[in-house]
Motif scaffolding. Structure first.
Motif, PDB file in Angstrom:
ATOM      1  N   ALA A 165       0.830  -1.207   0.000  1.00  0.00           N
ATOM      2  CA  ALA A 165       0.000   0.000   0.000  1.00  0.00           C
ATOM      3  C   ALA A 165       0.863   1.255   0.000  1.00  0.00           C
ATOM      4  O   ALA A 165       0.578   2.210  -0.732  1.00  0.00           O
ATOM      5  CB  ALA A 165      -0.930  -0.006   1.199  1.00  0.00           C
ATOM      6  N   ILE A 166       1.919   1.265   0.784  1.00  0.00           N
ATOM      7  CA  ILE A 166       2.817   2.422   0.822  1.00  0.00           C
ATOM      8  C   ILE A 166       3.508   2.606  -0.518  1.00  0.00           C
ATOM      9  O   ILE A 166       3.627   3.732  -1.025  1.00  0.00           O
ATOM     10  CB  ILE A 166       3.842   2.269   1.962  1.00  0.00           C
ATOM     11  N   ALA A 167       3.939   1.509  -1.129  1.00  0.00           N
ATOM     12  CA  ALA A 167       4.586   1.600  -2.442  1.00  0.00           C
ATOM     13  C   ALA A 167       3.602   2.094  -3.494  1.00  0.00           C
ATOM     14  O   ALA A 167       3.978   2.881  -4.375  1.00  0.00           O
ATOM     15  CB  ALA A 167       5.157   0.246  -2.836  1.00  0.00           C
ATOM     16  N   LEU A 168       2.348   1.669  -3.414  1.00  0.00           N
ATOM     17  CA  LEU A 168       1.345   2.128  -4.372  1.00  0.00           C
ATOM     18  C   LEU A 168       1.078   3.617  -4.217  1.00  0.00           C
ATOM     19  O   LEU A 168       1.009   4.346  -5.213  1.00  0.00           O
ATOM     20  CB  LEU A 168       0.049   1.336  -4.193  1.00  0.00           C
ATOM     21  N   ILE A 169       0.953   4.080  -3.001  1.00  0.00           N
ATOM     22  CA  ILE A 169       0.720   5.508  -2.768  1.00  0.00           C
ATOM     23  C   ILE A 169       1.911   6.332  -3.253  1.00  0.00           C
ATOM     24  O   ILE A 169       1.744   7.358  -3.923  1.00  0.00           O
ATOM     25  CB  ILE A 169       0.429   5.769  -1.277  1.00  0.00           C
ATOM     26  N   ALA A 170       3.122   5.878  -2.941  1.00  0.00           N
ATOM     27  CA  ALA A 170       4.316   6.599  -3.392  1.00  0.00           C
ATOM     28  C   ALA A 170       4.420   6.587  -4.908  1.00  0.00           C
ATOM     29  O   ALA A 170       4.790   7.604  -5.522  1.00  0.00           O
ATOM     30  CB  ALA A 170       5.559   5.971  -2.771  1.00  0.00           C
ATOM     31  N   PHE A 171       4.076   5.473  -5.525  1.00  0.00           N
ATOM     32  CA  PHE A 171       4.140   5.394  -6.982  1.00  0.00           C
ATOM     33  C   PHE A 171       3.108   6.310  -7.630  1.00  0.00           C
ATOM     34  O   PHE A 171       3.401   6.982  -8.624  1.00  0.00           O
ATOM     35  CB  PHE A 171       3.935   3.955  -7.449  1.00  0.00           C
ATOM     36  N   LEU A 172       1.894   6.356  -7.076  1.00  0.00           N
ATOM     37  CA  LEU A 172       0.866   7.234  -7.627  1.00  0.00           C
ATOM     38  C   LEU A 172       1.241   8.702  -7.469  1.00  0.00           C
ATOM     39  O   LEU A 172       0.882   9.531  -8.313  1.00  0.00           O
ATOM     40  CB  LEU A 172      -0.480   6.943  -6.975  1.00  0.00           C
ATOM     41  N   MET A 173       1.967   9.036  -6.411  1.00  0.00           N
ATOM     42  CA  MET A 173       2.438  10.412  -6.240  1.00  0.00           C
ATOM     43  C   MET A 173       3.599  10.722  -7.189  1.00  0.00           C
ATOM     44  O   MET A 173       3.789  11.870  -7.578  1.00  0.00           O
ATOM     45  CB  MET A 173       2.858  10.642  -4.791  1.00  0.00           C
ATOM     46  N   LEU A 174       4.345   9.708  -7.579  1.00  0.00           N
ATOM     47  CA  LEU A 174       5.498   9.883  -8.464  1.00  0.00           C
ATOM     48  C   LEU A 174       5.099   9.929  -9.939  1.00  0.00           C
ATOM     49  O   LEU A 174       5.835  10.464 -10.757  1.00  0.00           O
ATOM     50  CB  LEU A 174       6.486   8.747  -8.223  1.00  0.00           C
ATOM     51  N   ARG A 175       3.935   9.401 -10.292  1.00  0.00           N
ATOM     52  CA  ARG A 175       3.512   9.326 -11.691  1.00  0.00           C
ATOM     53  C   ARG A 175       3.458  10.669 -12.411  1.00  0.00           C
ATOM     54  O   ARG A 175       3.910  10.760 -13.555  1.00  0.00           O
ATOM     55  CB  ARG A 175       2.163   8.654 -11.785  1.00  0.00           C
ATOM     56  N   PRO A 176       2.919  11.739 -11.823  1.00  0.00           N
ATOM     57  CA  PRO A 176       2.943  13.031 -12.536  1.00  0.00           C
ATOM     58  C   PRO A 176       4.367  13.525 -12.827  1.00  0.00           C
ATOM     59  O   PRO A 176       4.620  14.114 -13.881  1.00  0.00           O
ATOM     60  CB  PRO A 176       2.216  13.988 -11.589  1.00  0.00           C
ATOM     61  N   VAL A 177       5.274  13.265 -11.921  1.00  0.00           N
ATOM     62  CA  VAL A 177       6.669  13.654 -12.147  1.00  0.00           C
ATOM     63  C   VAL A 177       7.260  12.848 -13.304  1.00  0.00           C
ATOM     64  O   VAL A 177       7.985  13.381 -14.141  1.00  0.00           O
ATOM     65  CB  VAL A 177       7.499  13.471 -10.856  1.00  0.00           C
ATOM     66  N   PHE A 180       9.163   9.860 -18.940  1.00  0.00           N
ATOM     67  CA  PHE A 180       9.562   8.498 -18.612  1.00  0.00           C
ATOM     68  C   PHE A 180       9.054   7.500 -19.650  1.00  0.00           C
ATOM     69  O   PHE A 180       9.756   6.563 -20.016  1.00  0.00           O
ATOM     70  CB  PHE A 180       9.016   8.154 -17.221  1.00  0.00           C
ATOM     71  N   ALA A 181       7.847   7.696 -20.160  1.00  0.00           N
ATOM     72  CA  ALA A 181       7.224   6.738 -21.070  1.00  0.00           C
ATOM     73  C   ALA A 181       7.931   6.677 -22.424  1.00  0.00           C
ATOM     74  O   ALA A 181       7.948   5.635 -23.069  1.00  0.00           O
ATOM     75  CB  ALA A 181       5.755   7.086 -21.268  1.00  0.00           C
ATOM     76  N   GLU A 182       8.512   7.769 -22.842  1.00  0.00           N
ATOM     77  CA  GLU A 182       9.167   7.795 -24.153  1.00  0.00           C
ATOM     78  C   GLU A 182      10.495   7.041 -24.160  1.00  0.00           C
ATOM     79  O   GLU A 182      11.033   6.737 -25.217  1.00  0.00           O
ATOM     80  CB  GLU A 182       9.408   9.242 -24.607  1.00  0.00           C
ATOM     81  N   CYS A 183      11.023   6.718 -23.008  1.00  0.00           N
ATOM     82  CA  CYS A 183      12.303   6.015 -22.922  1.00  0.00           C
ATOM     83  C   CYS A 183      12.155   4.507 -23.110  1.00  0.00           C
ATOM     84  O   CYS A 183      13.163   3.822 -23.298  1.00  0.00           O
ATOM     85  CB  CYS A 183      12.964   6.283 -21.569  1.00  0.00           C
ATOM     86  N   PHE A 184      10.923   3.992 -23.078  1.00  0.00           N
ATOM     87  CA  PHE A 184      10.703   2.548 -23.108  1.00  0.00           C
ATOM     88  C   PHE A 184       9.739   2.182 -24.228  1.00  0.00           C
ATOM     89  O   PHE A 184       8.838   2.951 -24.570  1.00  0.00           O
ATOM     90  CB  PHE A 184      10.123   2.070 -21.769  1.00  0.00           C
ATOM     91  N   SER A 185       9.920   0.985 -24.766  1.00  0.00           N
ATOM     92  CA  SER A 185       9.002   0.515 -25.803  1.00  0.00           C
ATOM     93  C   SER A 185       7.682   0.039 -25.199  1.00  0.00           C
ATOM     94  O   SER A 185       6.671   0.007 -25.886  1.00  0.00           O
ATOM     95  CB  SER A 185       9.639  -0.615 -26.608  1.00  0.00           C
ATOM     96  N   ASN A 186       7.700  -0.357 -23.940  1.00  0.00           N
ATOM     97  CA  ASN A 186       6.486  -0.766 -23.242  1.00  0.00           C
ATOM     98  C   ASN A 186       6.414  -0.007 -21.915  1.00  0.00           C
ATOM     99  O   ASN A 186       6.872  -0.492 -20.886  1.00  0.00           O
ATOM    100  CB  ASN A 186       6.500  -2.286 -23.015  1.00  0.00           C
ATOM    101  N   PRO A 187       5.830   1.187 -21.918  1.00  0.00           N
ATOM    102  CA  PRO A 187       5.814   2.011 -20.699  1.00  0.00           C
ATOM    103  C   PRO A 187       5.048   1.390 -19.537  1.00  0.00           C
ATOM    104  O   PRO A 187       5.413   1.593 -18.382  1.00  0.00           O
ATOM    105  CB  PRO A 187       5.158   3.315 -21.126  1.00  0.00           C
ATOM    106  N   ARG A 211       5.607  11.613 -15.831  1.00  0.00           N
ATOM    107  CA  ARG A 211       5.038  12.137 -17.075  1.00  0.00           C
ATOM    108  C   ARG A 211       5.720  13.438 -17.482  1.00  0.00           C
ATOM    109  O   ARG A 211       5.953  13.672 -18.661  1.00  0.00           O
ATOM    110  CB  ARG A 211       3.544  12.378 -16.907  1.00  0.00           C
ATOM    111  N   LEU A 212       6.018  14.272 -16.513  1.00  0.00           N
ATOM    112  CA  LEU A 212       6.671  15.546 -16.798  1.00  0.00           C
ATOM    113  C   LEU A 212       8.075  15.336 -17.364  1.00  0.00           C
ATOM    114  O   LEU A 212       8.487  16.036 -18.284  1.00  0.00           O
ATOM    115  CB  LEU A 212       6.733  16.388 -15.518  1.00  0.00           C
TER     116      LEU A 212
END
Length: 62
Positions: free
Chosen positions: A18-30, A36-43, A32-33
């Motif tokens: 749960a803590i990892a999920l919350i931290a990951f969801l808070m990190l997702r906008p960063v 991150f997705a453009e660096c991988f063929s399968n984001p 995207r900014l």
């Protein structure tokens, strides 16, 4: 007599997930900014791997 199997306690694992999920969801906008997705063929797989790494680090250090 029953064994309690103290090494099979799931409460810390669930809280780490749960803590990892919350931290990951808070990190997702960063991510995207930064683009991150453009660096991988399968984001999606890259994001899942990042979540698993965060979960593993939480489980390892706490």
């Amino acid at each position: 007599m029953m064994n309690t199997y103290r090494e099979l306690v799931f409460a810390p694992i669930v809280s780490y997930a749960a803590i990892a999920l919350i931290a990951f969801l808070m990190l997702r906008p960063v991510l995207r900014l930064v683009g991150f997705a453009e660096c991988f063929s399968n984001p999606s797989l890259a994001e899942l791997s990042l979540y698993v790494a965060m979960f593993g680090l939480l489980a390892l250090f706490f």
